[in-house]
Motif scaffolding. Structure first.
Motif, PDB file in Angstrom:
ATOM      1  N   LEU A 198       1.196  -1.670   0.126  1.00 18.37           N
ATOM      2  CA  LEU A 198      -0.090   0.050   0.073  1.00 18.37           C
ATOM      3  C   LEU A 198       0.976   1.397   0.351  1.00 18.37           C
ATOM      4  O   LEU A 198       0.311   2.760  -0.526  1.00 18.37           O
ATOM      5  CB  LEU A 198      -1.121   0.298   0.902  1.00 18.37           C
TER       6      LEU A 198
ATOM      7  N   SER B 286       2.494   1.794  -3.705  1.00 19.45           N
ATOM      8  CA  SER B 286       1.748   2.226  -4.391  1.00 19.45           C
ATOM      9  C   SER B 286       0.905   4.018  -4.081  1.00 19.45           C
ATOM     10  O   SER B 286       0.301   3.207  -5.263  1.00 19.45           O
ATOM     11  CB  SER B 286       0.998   0.331  -4.865  1.00 19.45           C
TER      12      SER B 286
ATOM     13  N   ALA C 255      -1.305   5.755  -7.105  1.00 21.86           N
ATOM     14  CA  ALA C 255      -1.916   5.521  -7.919  1.00 21.86           C
ATOM     15  C   ALA C 255      -2.965   4.959  -8.170  1.00 21.86           C
ATOM     16  O   ALA C 255      -3.633   4.110  -7.035  1.00 21.86           O
ATOM     17  CB  ALA C 255      -0.539   3.940  -8.513  1.00 21.86           C
ATOM     18  N   GLU C 256      -3.100   5.098  -9.167  1.00 22.91           N
ATOM     19  CA  GLU C 256      -5.415   4.896  -9.480  1.00 22.91           C
ATOM     20  C   GLU C 256      -5.598   2.883 -10.105  1.00 22.91           C
ATOM     21  O   GLU C 256      -6.061   2.902  -9.344  1.00 22.91           O
ATOM     22  CB  GLU C 256      -6.129   5.710  -9.648  1.00 22.91           C
TER      23      GLU C 256
ATOM     24  N   PRO D 295      -4.927  -0.523 -11.744  1.00 22.72           N
ATOM     25  CA  PRO D 295      -3.655  -1.442 -11.697  1.00 22.72           C
ATOM     26  C   PRO D 295      -2.907  -1.493 -11.937  1.00 22.72           C
ATOM     27  O   PRO D 295      -1.376  -1.536 -11.693  1.00 22.72           O
ATOM     28  CB  PRO D 295      -4.738  -2.670 -11.623  1.00 22.72           C
TER      29      PRO D 295
ATOM     30  N   GLN E 138      -0.617   1.758 -13.128  1.00 23.50           N
ATOM     31  CA  GLN E 138       0.049   2.496 -12.107  1.00 23.50           C
ATOM     32  C   GLN E 138       0.188   1.667 -10.850  1.00 23.50           C
ATOM     33  O   GLN E 138       1.593   2.251 -10.517  1.00 23.50           O
ATOM     34  CB  GLN E 138      -0.670   3.917 -12.345  1.00 23.50           C
ATOM     35  N   LYS E 139      -0.130   1.078 -10.338  1.00 26.67           N
ATOM     36  CA  LYS E 139      -0.226   0.674  -8.662  1.00 26.67           C
ATOM     37  C   LYS E 139       1.114  -0.568  -9.615  1.00 26.67           C
ATOM     38  O   LYS E 139       2.427  -0.243  -8.928  1.00 26.67           O
ATOM     39  CB  LYS E 139      -1.254  -0.297  -8.138  1.00 26.67           C
TER      40      LYS E 139
ATOM     41  N   ILE F 160       4.419  -0.301  -7.692  1.00 28.83           N
ATOM     42  CA  ILE F 160       5.576  -1.480  -7.402  1.00 28.83           C
ATOM     43  C   ILE F 160       7.153  -1.684  -7.482  1.00 28.83           C
ATOM     44  O   ILE F 160       7.613  -2.584  -7.204  1.00 28.83           O
ATOM     45  CB  ILE F 160       4.759  -2.338  -7.129  1.00 28.83           C
TER      46      ILE F 160
ATOM     47  N   CYS G  32       2.300  -6.839  -5.593  1.00 27.53           N
ATOM     48  CA  CYS G  32       0.886  -7.019  -6.454  1.00 27.53           C
ATOM     49  C   CYS G  32       0.696  -7.752  -6.138  1.00 27.53           C
ATOM     50  O   CYS G  32      -0.833  -7.063  -5.739  1.00 27.53           O
ATOM     51  CB  CYS G  32       1.599  -7.139  -8.061  1.00 27.53           C
TER      52      CYS G  32
ATOM     53  N   VAL H  74      -2.227  -6.325  -3.499  1.00 27.38           N
ATOM     54  CA  VAL H  74      -3.418  -4.658  -4.045  1.00 27.38           C
ATOM     55  C   VAL H  74      -3.781  -5.229  -4.580  1.00 27.38           C
ATOM     56  O   VAL H  74      -4.623  -4.566  -5.226  1.00 27.38           O
ATOM     57  CB  VAL H  74      -2.437  -3.450  -4.332  1.00 27.38           C
TER      58      VAL H  74
END
Length: 352
Positions: A154, A157, A160-161, A163, A165-166, A170, A216, A219
Motif C-alpha cells: 500500500l 503504490s 496510484a489509481e 492497476p 499505475q500500481k 511497485i 502486486c 493490492v
C-alpha cells in the motif's frame, strides 16, 4: 547403446501424442525471423552410493506466444525414464533400482521470441480465465499477503489509481529499495515476509522478483514468477546472458496481469543484477534505459520452465519452486546447488 538406453529414446518418441510440438502457425509465417531456436541438454551422472536413486529435471514447455518446446529426447541406463507432469511443470523423471553407474542425457529444442509491450497500442488480449487469475492472487507459504506485506504494498503504490499505475509504482519501489547480494546461494528463496521484517531486501532473482509478485498480489493485481534458465548471450548487458555451459544460469522472472494488456513481463531483479555486475549506479543512463525496458519486455535469450510454486518431491526433498535438478540416492538428498558433486551439467546451443 544398451537396451535401457534404447528404451529411453523410444519413450521420447512415444510421447508425440502427449506433449506440444514446435510448429509455426500461418499467422507466424511473416514474422518467422523473430524466432530463435536453442537446444538445451542435461548431462547427469549420479555417483553417490545407494541401492535406489530418483532424478527430476525441469523441462521447458510452451508459454504464450513467445516460447514453443519440442518433445525431449534422452539416453539413460535408468530402469524407468519418462516425462511427467508435476502440477504446472514438466519434468524428466528417472529411477534406478541398482547401485551401478547412473547416467542420463536429456535434450530438448526450444524456440523463443522477444516480448515487448507497446504501451501506445493495447493488444486487446483474450481475457484470462477468472480461475487462473484467482490462483495468482493467493498467498503462499513464503509470501503472505497481509501484515507487513500488505502495508508495504500500500505504501509503495500510494497515489496510484489504476492497476497498471500500481504495478509500475511497485516496480519502481522494488528497483529502488532492493539490491543484488552475490553471497546468496543459487537464486535465493523468495521469503518475502522475512525480507521485509528484517529490512534486508538483498538477494537474487527469486528474492527480488518474488518480492515484486507478492506486493502486486497484496493490492489485488494477479502476478506470478516464471522459473527458467539463460541460454544465450544478451544484446543488452554481458551480465544478463549466458551460453554454452549454462549449469549455473538459472533465472526467475515475473509477470503481472491487467485487462488491457494481458500478462505483462517485468524483471526488476535484472536491473539490480546489471547495477552490481556492470558496476554502474542506478541513475546511470544505461541502467535507466534498462529499467524502462524491463517494465514490459523480456529479451528471450532465456527459456521458461514453469510457474509452479508448491511442488513436493518427497521427504527431506526441496519444496516450492522447481528450477534446479533434484535427486535422491539411497535416501540421501543431493544438493541441487552443488552441480559438481551432484553431479550434473547443463549446456545450451543456438540452432538459429
Amino acid at each position: 547403446m544398451d537396451r535401457r538406453e534404447f528404451l529411453g529414446l523410444a519413450g521420447g518418441t512415444l510421447l508425440l501424442t502427449r506433449l506440444p510440438t514446435l510448429q509455426a502457425s500461418p499467422a507466424d509465417s511473416a514474422d518467422s525471423r523473430s524466432w530463435r531456436r536453442f537446444a538445451l541438454t542435461y548431462h547427469v551422472e549420479l555417483a553417490e552410493p545407494g541401492l535406489e536413486a530418483e532424478l527430476w529435471l525441469p523441462l521447458p514447455q510452451n508459454f504464450g506466444d513467445y516460447q514453443r518446446a519440442e518433445i525431449p529426447q534422452w539416453q539413460s541406463n535408468a530402469d524407468t525414464a519418462e516425462v511427467r507432469r508435476l502440477g504446472r511443470a514438466e519434468a524428466f523423471f528417472a529411477r534406478w533400482r541398482g547401485a551401478a553407474e547412473r547416467r542420463a542425457s536429456v535434450r530438448i529444442e526450444v524456440a523463443t521470441r522477444d516480448r515487448q509491450i507497446d504501451w501506445h497500442r493495447p493488444p486487446r488480449p483474450t481475457p484470462e480465465q477468472e480461475t487462473v487469475l484467482e490462483r495468482y492472487l493467493q498467498p503462499t507459504e513464503r509470501v503472505p499477503l497481509d501484515g507487513i506485506v500488505r502495508d508495504t504494498a500500500l505504501a509503495a503504490s500510494a497515489g496510484a489509481e489504476t492497476p497498471l499505475q500500481k504495478a509500475r509504482a511497485i516496480y519502481d519501489w522494488v528497483v529502488e529499495h532492493s539490491f543484488r547480494d552475490p553471497k546468496v546461494r543459487g537464486c535465493g528463496l523468495g521469503d518475502v515476509k522475512s525480507m521485509l521484517e528484517s529490512g534486508n531486501l538483498g538477494g537474487k532473482c527469486v528474492d527480488i522478483n518474488t518480492l515484486y509478485v507478492g506486493l502486486c498480489r497484496a493490492v489485488g493485481i494477479p502476478a506470478r514468477e516464471i522459473y527458467g534458465i539463460r541460454v544465450a548471450d544478451s544484446r543488452l548487458f554481458k551480465s544478463l546472458g549466458r551460453s554454452g555451459d549454462v549449469t549455473g544460469a538459472q533465472h526467475c522472472r515475473a509477470e503481472f496481469y491487467v485487462a488491457e494488456f494481458g500478462w505483462v513481463p517485468v524483471d526488476p531483479a535484472d536491473v539490480r543484477k546489471a547495477v552490481l555486475e556492470e558496476k554502474l549506479p542506478l541513475d546511470d543512463p544505461k541502467i535507466a534505459g534498462l529499467r524502462e525496458r524491463l517494465f514490459g519486455s523480456w529479451e528471450m535469450n532465456w527459456v521458461a520452465f514453469n510457474d509452479e510454486n508448491d511442488l513436493r518431491f518427497g521427504p527431506s526433498m526441496m519444496s516450492g519452486f522447481f528450477m534446479y535438478p533434484q535427486a535422491r540416492v539411497g535416501g540421501k538428498v543431493l544438493d541441487s546447488l552443488d552441480p559438481e558433486h551432484f553431479s550434473y551439467r547443463i549446456e545450451s546451443a543456438s540452432l538459429s
